[in-house]
Design an enzyme around this catalytic site. Sequence first.
Site, PDB file in Angstrom:
ATOM      1  CD  GLN A 199     -94.974  97.694 -29.109  1.00 24.60           C
ATOM      2  OE1 GLN A 199     -93.788  97.592 -28.796  1.00 24.60           O
ATOM      3  NE2 GLN A 199     -95.936  97.636 -28.224  1.00 24.60           N
ATOM      4  CB  SER A 230     -88.042 100.508 -32.088  1.00 25.11           C
ATOM      5  OG  SER A 230     -88.149 100.192 -30.719  1.00 25.11           O
ATOM      6  CG  LEU A 231     -89.892  94.509 -32.707  1.00 17.97           C
ATOM      7  CD1 LEU A 231     -89.402  93.484 -31.714  1.00 17.97           C
ATOM      8  CD2 LEU A 231     -91.387  94.401 -32.905  1.00 17.97           C
ATOM      9  NE  ARG A 233     -86.485  95.889 -27.834  1.00 18.99           N
ATOM     10  CZ  ARG A 233     -87.370  96.699 -28.409  1.00 18.99           C
ATOM     11  NH1 ARG A 233     -88.600  96.255 -28.664  1.00 18.99           N
ATOM     12  NH2 ARG A 233     -87.058  97.941 -28.723  1.00 18.99           N
ATOM     13  CG  HIS A 244     -86.856 103.827 -27.739  1.00 17.36           C
ATOM     14  ND1 HIS A 244     -85.761 103.023 -27.967  1.00 17.36           N
ATOM     15  CD2 HIS A 244     -87.886 103.260 -28.422  1.00 17.36           C
ATOM     16  CE1 HIS A 244     -86.117 102.016 -28.759  1.00 17.36           C
ATOM     17  NE2 HIS A 244     -87.399 102.136 -29.041  1.00 17.36           N
ATOM     18  CD  GLN A 277     -83.544  99.158 -30.181  1.00 16.80           C
ATOM     19  OE1 GLN A 277     -84.324  98.715 -29.369  1.00 16.80           O
ATOM     20  NE2 GLN A 277     -83.504  98.741 -31.437  1.00 16.80           N
TER      21      GLN A 277
END
Length: 293
Positions: free
Chosen positions: A9, A88-89, A113, A195, A244
């Site tokens: 992102q 991440s993503l 998600r 996170h 995650q």
Amino acid sequence: MKAYIFPGQGAQFVGMGKELYDRNSQAKELFQKANNILGFNITEIMFEGDSESLKKTNVTQPAIFIHSTILGKINDNLIKPDMVAGHSLGEFSALVINKCISYEDGLQLVKLRANAMQRACELTPGTMAAILGISFKGVEKVCNSITEIVVPANYNCPGQLVISGSTDGINLACDKLKNLGARRAIILPVGGAFHSPLMEPAKKELESAINKINFSSPICPIYQNVNAKASIDKNEIKKNLILQLTSPVLWSQSVEAMCLNSASTFIEVGPGKVLQGLIKKINPDVSLESFNI
């Protein structure tokens, strides 16, 4: 050895993927399939929307995933990774390109998600801040000293760590870190505390969906965010993907581990060049390329 890396992102921009759509019939088909899976016309927002619309979590995350994975899929004869990693993503994009999950399943997971994260943000508001110019240990020490929820979230590169948590916790940590000599402490324009433990409700939703997806043995190792270690075990990959959302992204550590395992060229697949900028600061000796249209 070549490491293919996938952005998360923040890499989005208006017009992303338009040239890819116009130039390639396979890409056009995959974009249209994405519209059907998502249940709304994401291509219209990606190609012609405004930056505000593109910033919404339920648009941003699938948009970046779609752009990255379609680039990889239509260039499958060129993209031959020795290892992959995603920020991440981006980890979901990486898992499609190393053939651990399908494009369709990956997009369904990313859709869920994004929506689950949005709901978690509404349930318990929070925020994130980028801390520049202070060591990882210095930031960790300050986070541990605060009773409010505030944790390291993204270990981006030496001297750049993003923290995540409650608004009060983040404000308090920023003040303490500036007093300790941090060059900057910037509150980020994000919808919530990604996170961090505040994402626990989203993690439970995602876990249920991940456990229903068919994971295959990947064609190459993935260095996962939660432990910065290479994995080719589909069950271990699945477990780490579930963890995650509430765990920090060990990006700097992942890049260092890939370099130790002979990665000499890092190729960013998807919109922007954010990850190349970070890798320059982690290891200035490696070659950097981008794979983008």
